[in-house]
Design a protein around this motif. Structure first.
Motif, PDB file in Angstrom:
ATOM      1  N   ALA A  57       0.805  -1.224   0.000  1.00 41.95           N
ATOM      2  CA  ALA A  57       0.000   0.000   0.000  1.00 41.95           C
ATOM      3  C   ALA A  57       0.835   1.268   0.000  1.00 41.95           C
ATOM      4  CB  ALA A  57      -0.954  -0.013   1.195  1.00 41.95           C
ATOM      5  N   ASP A  58       1.804   1.388   0.907  1.00 36.40           N
ATOM      6  CA  ASP A  58       2.602   2.618   0.973  1.00 36.40           C
ATOM      7  C   ASP A  58       3.391   2.836  -0.308  1.00 36.40           C
ATOM      8  OD1 ASP A  58       1.653   3.139   3.491  1.00 36.40           O
ATOM      9  OD2 ASP A  58       3.423   2.392   4.541  1.00 36.40           O
ATOM     10  N   TYR A 271      12.027  -8.384   4.606  1.00 37.86           N
ATOM     11  CA  TYR A 271      10.857  -7.560   4.302  1.00 37.86           C
ATOM     12  C   TYR A 271      11.300  -6.109   4.155  1.00 37.86           C
ATOM     13  CZ  TYR A 271       8.868 -11.911   5.959  1.00 37.86           C
ATOM     14  OH  TYR A 271       8.582 -13.244   6.121  1.00 37.86           O
ATOM     15  N   LEU A 272      12.179  -5.864   3.215  1.00 31.57           N
ATOM     16  CA  LEU A 272      12.902  -4.597   3.132  1.00 31.57           C
ATOM     17  C   LEU A 272      11.992  -3.407   2.872  1.00 31.57           C
ATOM     18  CD1 LEU A 272      14.969  -4.880  -0.204  1.00 31.57           C
ATOM     19  CD2 LEU A 272      13.157  -6.418   0.405  1.00 31.57           C
ATOM     20  N   HIS A 273      10.920  -3.596   2.111  1.00 29.15           N
ATOM     21  CA  HIS A 273      10.030  -2.461   1.848  1.00 29.15           C
ATOM     22  C   HIS A 273       9.185  -2.132   3.071  1.00 29.15           C
ATOM     23  CE1 HIS A 273       8.024  -6.189   0.834  1.00 29.15           C
ATOM     24  NE2 HIS A 273       6.844  -5.615   0.763  1.00 29.15           N
ATOM     25  N   TYR A 274       9.109  -3.041   4.032  1.00 31.09           N
ATOM     26  CA  TYR A 274       8.468  -2.778   5.317  1.00 31.09           C
ATOM     27  C   TYR A 274       9.483  -2.250   6.326  1.00 31.09           C
ATOM     28  CZ  TYR A 274       3.535  -4.062   5.987  1.00 31.09           C
ATOM     29  OH  TYR A 274       2.163  -4.064   6.030  1.00 31.09           O
ATOM     30  N   ASP A 275      10.682  -2.821   6.321  1.00 34.95           N
ATOM     31  CA  ASP A 275      11.707  -2.426   7.291  1.00 34.95           C
ATOM     32  C   ASP A 275      12.140  -0.977   7.106  1.00 34.95           C
ATOM     33  OD1 ASP A 275      11.724  -4.931   8.384  1.00 34.95           O
ATOM     34  OD2 ASP A 275      13.577  -5.578   7.429  1.00 34.95           O
ATOM     35  N   GLN A 276      12.471  -0.635   5.869  1.00 31.36           N
ATOM     36  CA  GLN A 276      13.039   0.675   5.565  1.00 31.36           C
ATOM     37  C   GLN A 276      12.369   1.244   4.312  1.00 31.36           C
ATOM     38  OE1 GLN A 276      15.078   2.196   7.558  1.00 31.36           O
ATOM     39  NE2 GLN A 276      15.604   0.493   8.920  1.00 31.36           N
ATOM     40  N   PRO A 277      11.123   1.664   4.411  1.00 33.16           N
ATOM     41  CA  PRO A 277      10.405   2.092   3.201  1.00 33.16           C
ATOM     42  C   PRO A 277      11.043   3.280   2.490  1.00 33.16           C
ATOM     43  CG  PRO A 277       9.142   2.594   5.198  1.00 33.16           C
ATOM     44  CD  PRO A 277      10.265   1.705   5.611  1.00 33.16           C
TER      45      PRO A 277
END
Length: 294
Positions: A57-58, A271-277
């Motif tokens: 989503a983000d 989960y890189l797009h969650y860890d460090q968007p």
């Protein structure tokens, strides 16, 4: 704003696809075609095993500031159909993505895939180069993981203390208490909390763990270098420094790719797009900006 479209995947499986509008401050939205679908360069987002379109989503909201951006719930995940007997084969996942691109008129599209979704993305690009304009591979290995890895996953699934009493309990276990967690990771906890739904006895995953194992076993025993070498479009391989894709393998993937590029996200795990968007976005933007308009 998010709009849902239903897509017919391989074997008639119903798939849910979600088109995102730009977030405030991310630029004007793309114009619309007569059928209501956004025009302009297109991006298709493919989540990883156990994930869903909602996990994008983000990222989808900033990508939509100038691009038509669609995230697909793959079979067995999210709001798509969860056929009891599958199939959950590589061929089915690739055919589903192909169907989504064709039925939604996305081609030529930039495909951004995470983990299992990244493997689907590069297998699709190798099979249908006419559909894929560019590719982003997020933390997915090309090497075979083997039988031991599959057994570890089965044991891990069996270790989950189901049902969870609350979303907070989910975040606590997956973010700190899970033996696979090397250091506390609130982002990981949040990622898994988004995979749970409340039932009569507490919170359980929205997917079948048995089906996830079936899906996983279709890739863990084989290496995927040959298909990677067949990808002719510009491709970015991006990894989290603490993720599952090691630097040496990632750089070998870039070497094998005819038009490969490399990026990494500091202080990020799988989960890189969650860890460090923000850092993940910074790693992708130069590559995406360089993709020419179709």
């Amino acid at each position: 704003m998010v709009r849902r479209f239903d897509v017919t995947g391989a074997g008639g499986v119903r798939l849910a696809a979600w088109e995102f509008a730009a977030a405030a401050g991310e630029g004007r939205q793309a114009p619309e075609d007569d059928d209501g679908a956004g025009a302009g360069p297109a991006v298709l987002l493919l989540h990883g095993l156990m994930g869903s379109a909602a996990h994008w989503a983000d990222a989808a909201h900033w990508l939509a500031g100038g691009r038509r951006t669609v995230a697909l719930d793959q079979r067995g995940h999210g709001h798509s159909e969860h056929p009891a007997d599958g199939p959950y084969s590589r061929e089915a996942f690739v055919a589903d993505a192909e169907a989504a691109i064709e039925q939604l008129g996305l081609a030529p599209v930039t495909v951004i895939g995470h983990s299992m979704g990244a493997l689907t993305a590069w297998q699709l690009a190798a099979r249908r180069p006419d559909l894929v304009q560019a590719l982003v591979i997020c933390d997915m290995r090309a090497s075979a993981l083997g039988a031991a890895s599959q057994r570890e996953w089965e044991d891990w699934f069996n270790s989950w203390p189901l049902p969870f009493a609350s979303p907070e309990a989910v975040r606590q276990w997956f973010g700190e208490d899970d033996p696979w967690v090397e250091r506390p990771s609130p982002a990981r906890g949040a990622y898994f909390a988004d995979m749970m739904a409340q039932g009569p006895d507490g919170w359980r995953p929205v997917f079948s763990r048995a089906q996830m194992l079936k899906a996983r076993e279709t890739w863990v025993y084989d290496a995927h270098w040959e298909e990677l070498a067949q990808v002719r479009c510009p491709t970015l391989v991006v990894r989290g420094l603490d993720g599952e894709l090691g630097r040496a393998e990632a750089q070998e993937m870039v070497r094998v790719l005819p038009r490969g590029e490399y990026a990494e996200v500091p202080d990020a795990g799988h989960y890189l797009h969650y860890d460090q968007p923000a850092a993940w976005r910074a790693a992708l933007e130069p590559f995406l900006t360089g993709v020419p308009a179709p």
